[in-house]
Design a protein around this motif. Structure first.
Motif, PDB file in Angstrom:
ATOM      1  N   ARG A 224       0.841  -1.197   0.000  1.00  0.00           N
ATOM      2  CA  ARG A 224       0.000   0.000   0.000  1.00  0.00           C
ATOM      3  C   ARG A 224       0.873   1.242   0.000  1.00  0.00           C
ATOM      4  NH1 ARG A 224      -5.659  -0.668   2.511  1.00  0.00           N
ATOM      5  NH2 ARG A 224      -6.207  -2.619   1.497  1.00  0.00           N
ATOM      6  N   VAL A 225       0.422   2.254  -0.728  1.00  0.00           N
ATOM      7  CA  VAL A 225       1.203   3.486  -0.846  1.00  0.00           C
ATOM      8  C   VAL A 225       0.793   4.466   0.242  1.00  0.00           C
ATOM      9  CG1 VAL A 225       1.731   5.442  -2.342  1.00  0.00           C
ATOM     10  CG2 VAL A 225       1.513   3.156  -3.317  1.00  0.00           C
ATOM     11  N   PHE A 226       1.810   5.036   0.881  1.00  0.00           N
ATOM     12  CA  PHE A 226       1.632   6.057   1.901  1.00  0.00           C
ATOM     13  C   PHE A 226       2.667   7.150   1.633  1.00  0.00           C
ATOM     14  CE2 PHE A 226       2.892   7.904   5.992  1.00  0.00           C
ATOM     15  CZ  PHE A 226       1.672   8.427   6.382  1.00  0.00           C
ATOM     16  N   ALA A 227       2.202   8.364   1.401  1.00  0.00           N
ATOM     17  CA  ALA A 227       3.100   9.501   1.130  1.00  0.00           C
ATOM     18  C   ALA A 227       4.055   9.214  -0.026  1.00  0.00           C
ATOM     19  CB  ALA A 227       3.863   9.897   2.384  1.00  0.00           C
ATOM     20  N   GLY A 228       3.540   8.579  -1.070  1.00  0.00           N
ATOM     21  CA  GLY A 228       4.308   8.373  -2.293  1.00  0.00           C
ATOM     22  C   GLY A 228       5.142   7.113  -2.380  1.00  0.00           C
ATOM     23  N   LYS A 229       5.215   6.330  -1.309  1.00  0.00           N
ATOM     24  CA  LYS A 229       6.000   5.091  -1.327  1.00  0.00           C
ATOM     25  C   LYS A 229       5.191   3.980  -0.678  1.00  0.00           C
ATOM     26  CE  LYS A 229      10.332   7.526  -0.464  1.00  0.00           C
ATOM     27  NZ  LYS A 229      11.450   7.635   0.473  1.00  0.00           N
ATOM     28  N   SER A 230       5.490   2.739  -1.079  1.00  0.00           N
ATOM     29  CA  SER A 230       4.831   1.614  -0.424  1.00  0.00           C
ATOM     30  C   SER A 230       5.385   1.465   0.991  1.00  0.00           C
ATOM     31  CB  SER A 230       5.055   0.327  -1.216  1.00  0.00           C
ATOM     32  OG  SER A 230       6.415  -0.037  -1.202  1.00  0.00           O
ATOM     33  N   LEU A 231       4.596   0.862   1.866  1.00  0.00           N
ATOM     34  CA  LEU A 231       5.019   0.705   3.255  1.00  0.00           C
ATOM     35  C   LEU A 231       6.320  -0.094   3.373  1.00  0.00           C
ATOM     36  CD1 LEU A 231       1.609   0.124   5.045  1.00  0.00           C
ATOM     37  CD2 LEU A 231       2.957   2.212   4.916  1.00  0.00           C
ATOM     38  N   ILE A 232       6.470  -1.111   2.534  1.00  0.00           N
ATOM     39  CA  ILE A 232       7.698  -1.905   2.586  1.00  0.00           C
ATOM     40  C   ILE A 232       8.894  -1.096   2.106  1.00  0.00           C
ATOM     41  CG2 ILE A 232       7.490  -3.049   0.339  1.00  0.00           C
ATOM     42  CD1 ILE A 232       8.717  -4.617   3.628  1.00  0.00           C
ATOM     43  N   GLN A 233       8.690  -0.184   1.169  1.00  0.00           N
ATOM     44  CA  GLN A 233       9.783   0.672   0.711  1.00  0.00           C
ATOM     45  C   GLN A 233      10.231   1.610   1.830  1.00  0.00           C
ATOM     46  OE1 GLN A 233       9.053   2.814  -2.919  1.00  0.00           O
ATOM     47  NE2 GLN A 233      11.042   3.803  -2.885  1.00  0.00           N
ATOM     48  N   TRP A 234       9.290   2.186   2.568  1.00  0.00           N
ATOM     49  CA  TRP A 234       9.643   3.022   3.717  1.00  0.00           C
ATOM     50  C   TRP A 234      10.482   2.220   4.712  1.00  0.00           C
ATOM     51  CZ3 TRP A 234       9.391   8.067   3.920  1.00  0.00           C
ATOM     52  CH2 TRP A 234       8.419   8.761   3.200  1.00  0.00           C
ATOM     53  N   THR A 235      10.042   1.000   4.985  1.00  0.00           N
ATOM     54  CA  THR A 235      10.736   0.148   5.952  1.00  0.00           C
ATOM     55  C   THR A 235      12.144  -0.190   5.493  1.00  0.00           C
ATOM     56  OG1 THR A 235       8.617  -0.798   6.611  1.00  0.00           O
ATOM     57  CG2 THR A 235      10.593  -2.043   7.214  1.00  0.00           C
ATOM     58  N   LEU A 236      12.279  -0.587   4.235  1.00  0.00           N
ATOM     59  CA  LEU A 236      13.596  -0.952   3.702  1.00  0.00           C
ATOM     60  C   LEU A 236      14.545   0.240   3.669  1.00  0.00           C
ATOM     61  CD1 LEU A 236      12.591  -3.306   0.780  1.00  0.00           C
ATOM     62  CD2 LEU A 236      14.009  -3.904   2.738  1.00  0.00           C
ATOM     63  N   GLU A 237      14.061   1.385   3.244  1.00  0.00           N
ATOM     64  CA  GLU A 237      14.919   2.565   3.173  1.00  0.00           C
ATOM     65  C   GLU A 237      15.400   2.977   4.559  1.00  0.00           C
ATOM     66  OE1 GLU A 237      12.834   5.553   0.943  1.00  0.00           O
ATOM     67  OE2 GLU A 237      13.169   4.499  -0.944  1.00  0.00           O
TER      68      GLU A 237
END
Length: 68
Positions: free
Chosen positions: A23-36
């Motif tokens: 799911r996208v939140f503030a332009g990124k998927s939740l997993i992308q936020w976590t990985l970054e």
């Protein structure tokens, strides 16, 4: 010298929110936020992700963390 490993479990299924990891939140998927965050955190020497979802695996690859 000790090393710190971060393991991020990201399954495809969820009982309450289907597809929550992609799911996208503030332009990124939740997993992308976590990985970054995990990759930028200086306390982790290595970051691994474990998933059964092709979309999560794709995001991990784009973040520089392809699955083995």
């Amino acid at each position: 010298m000790s090393r710190t490993l971060a393991v991020i479990p990201a399954s495809a299924g969820s009982k309450r929110v289907l597809g929550k990891n992609t799911r996208v939140f503030a332009g990124k998927s939740l997993i992308q936020w976590t990985l970054e965050f995990a990759c930028a955190y200086p306390g982790f020497d290595e970051v691994l992700i474990s998933t059964d979802c092709q979309e999560v695996a794709r995001v991990a690859k784009t973040c520089g963390k392809p699955l083995p």
